[in-house]
Design an enzyme around this catalytic site. Structure first.
Site, short mmCIF file in Angstrom:
data_model
loop_
_atom_site.label_atom_id
_atom_site.label_comp_id
_atom_site.label_asym_id
_atom_site.label_seq_id
_atom_site.Cartn_x
_atom_site.Cartn_y
_atom_site.Cartn_z
N GLU A 59 -10.92 3.87 5.74
CA GLU A 59 -9.56 4.84 5.92
C GLU A 59 -10.57 5.38 7.37
O GLU A 59 -10.56 5.75 7.99
CB GLU A 59 -8.69 4.80 5.03
CG GLU A 59 -8.14 6.27 5.34
CD GLU A 59 -7.58 6.96 3.95
OE1 GLU A 59 -7.75 6.65 3.36
OE2 GLU A 59 -6.29 7.50 4.82
N ASP A 103 1.42 7.21 1.85
CA ASP A 103 2.16 8.82 1.74
C ASP A 103 3.52 8.80 2.31
O ASP A 103 3.45 9.27 2.87
CB ASP A 103 1.50 9.41 1.43
CG ASP A 103 0.33 9.16 0.57
OD1 ASP A 103 0.36 8.91 -0.77
OD2 ASP A 103 -1.86 8.89 1.00
N HIS A 120 1.17 -1.42 0.51
CA HIS A 120 0.36 -0.45 0.08
C HIS A 120 0.96 1.35 0.55
O HIS A 120 1.44 1.84 0.89
CB HIS A 120 -1.21 -0.26 1.96
CG HIS A 120 -2.24 0.87 1.57
ND1 HIS A 120 -3.07 0.88 2.02
CD2 HIS A 120 -2.63 2.49 1.08
CE1 HIS A 120 -3.77 2.32 2.27
NE2 HIS A 120 -3.03 3.12 1.42
N1 ADE Z 1 -4.62 9.08 -1.69
C1 ADE Z 1 -3.09 9.10 -1.33
N2 ADE Z 1 -3.10 8.87 -0.06
C2 ADE Z 1 -4.85 7.88 -0.01
C3 ADE Z 1 -4.64 7.43 1.31
N3 ADE Z 1 -4.56 7.40 2.36
N4 ADE Z 1 -6.93 7.95 1.43
C4 ADE Z 1 -6.80 7.60 0.27
N5 ADE Z 1 -7.13 8.37 -1.13
C5 ADE Z 1 -5.38 8.12 -1.33
ZN ZN Z 2 -3.97 4.40 0.49
#
Ligand code: ADE
Ligand code: ZN
Length: 349
Positions: free
Chosen positions: A208, A287, A25
């Site tokens: 999330e 990220d 991820h």
């Molecule tokens: N795009 C990049 N990171 C993300 C995340 N954590 N949740 C949703 N979209 C994303």
């Molecule tokens: Zn993500």
């Protein structure tokens, strides 16, 4: 391994860093470090709304997913040419190889770039070339997953798929990311059905910020083989049981959850509980340039905060290999390496 060699607590951070792992991820646009954003802005003559690397970094104070996405899309605006995508992916793969990531399945968001007039080929070819070079030169295996932006329409996702089809052999699957709340899985039911017909792997961000129902719908309506994040499953005992029974992998990202205020405190992160209840959980960085850490930082900080142990480290590494889309033959040497690292750390105790 019948039993995991005992590793003393003080050796745990070094073990977590040394153990081979797969990262499943990871948004490649989320690996753009501020220094590279500024270098690419200069190379491509793109004006940024930040005066310096430091000013940009100071803007990384997020309150929720959307507050992050606004800055993340602004950062990606410096990517224009195939070489930019190559340089970004190469930098990540070098960093990941140093973290003993042996395999990465990497999301890319083509709509973020094609909307600005960048050609699909420039995006895919730059990323793909970096993956192949890194495999040859650094020994790290990787594959690409095309991710649809869920705040855009399904029609736009279909057009994106169409544009990517000439490059079909260069990505292994599709995902679904961006603003979750208000953009439920069912919005993309038809395009995901088409992707499955094409033989693409299918994953989706769900749970999330969104409710457990989005996780169920990602499985039932999209046919998701893995759930990205999925931490909100903790609120729903029946869903937890289903995820465990069906061995659905969850690609969890602890530092992302902390920085986007999905959890208030790493010590209260649900990952240990998900693992204890038998879910196939993995640890990932999402990220890393924005959330203060690459995959090893996620492991080390989570283990420090929650008092997890070497047995759980072993399980998370095994899960990362089992949840990846590689063949058993590709997985076998990684399992051997994992065993060797644990034995080395146990002997040194
Ligand atoms: N795009 C990049 N990171 C993300 C995340 N954590 N949740 C949703 N979209 C994303
Ligand atoms: Zn993500």
């Amino acid at each position: 391994m019948a039993s995991i060699p005992p590793v003393p607590r003080e050796r745990l951070p070094a073990l977590l860093r040394a153990m081979p792992k797969a990262e499943l991820h990871l948004h490649i646009e989320g690996t753009l470090e501020p220094e590279l954003i500024f270098a690419l802005a200069q190379r491509n003559q793109v004006r940024l709304p930040y005066a310096s690397v430091q000013a940009l970094r100071e803007a990384y104070a997020f309150t929720d997913l959307q507050s992050f996405l606004d800055i993340y899309y602004a950062g990606a605006s410096v990517l224009l040419h195939e070489q930019d995508f190559y340089d970004m992916a190469r930098a990540y793969l070098e960093r990941a190889a140093r973290d003993n990531v042996v395999h990465a399945e990497i999301f890319f968001d083509p709509q973020t770039h094609t909307q600005r007039g960048v050609a699909m080929q420039a995006v895919v070819n730059g990323l793909y070339r970096a993956c192949r070079d890194a495999e040859r030169e650094l020994g790290i295996s990787s594959a690409l997953i095309l991710s649809f932006l869920r705040h855009l329409s399904e029609e736009d996702a279909f057009a994106t798929l169409q544009a990517a089809l000439p490059l079909r052999e260069r990505f292994i699957g599709v995902g679904l990311d961006s603003s979750e709340l208000g953009n439920p899985p069912e919005k993309f039911e038809r395009v995901f059905a088409r992707c499955r017909e094409l033989g693409l792997h299918v994953v989706a961000h769900a749970g999330e910020e969104g409710p457990p129902a989005y996780i169920r719908d990602a499985l039932d309506r999209l046919g998701a083989e893995r759930i990205d994040h999925g931490v909100q499953a903790i609120q729903d005992a029946a869903l937890m049981q289903r995820l465990a029974r069906e061995a659905v992998p969850l690609t969890v990202c602890p530092l992302s959850n902390l920085k986007l205020c999905v959890v208030g405190d790493l010590a209260r992160h649900p990952l240990p509980q998900l693992l204890a209840q038998g879910l196939k959980v993995t640890v990932n960085s999402d990220d890393p340039a924005y959330f203060g850490g690459y995959v090893n930082d996620n492991f080390v900080q989570l283990f420090e905060a929650t008092a997890m142990d070497a047995g759980q480290a072993w399980q998370l590494a095994v899960n990362s290999f089992e949840a990846s889309f590689v063949t058993p033959a590709q997985r076998a040497p990684w399992m051997q390496q994992l065993r060797a690292v644990f034995e080395r750390f146990a002997r040194a105790a």
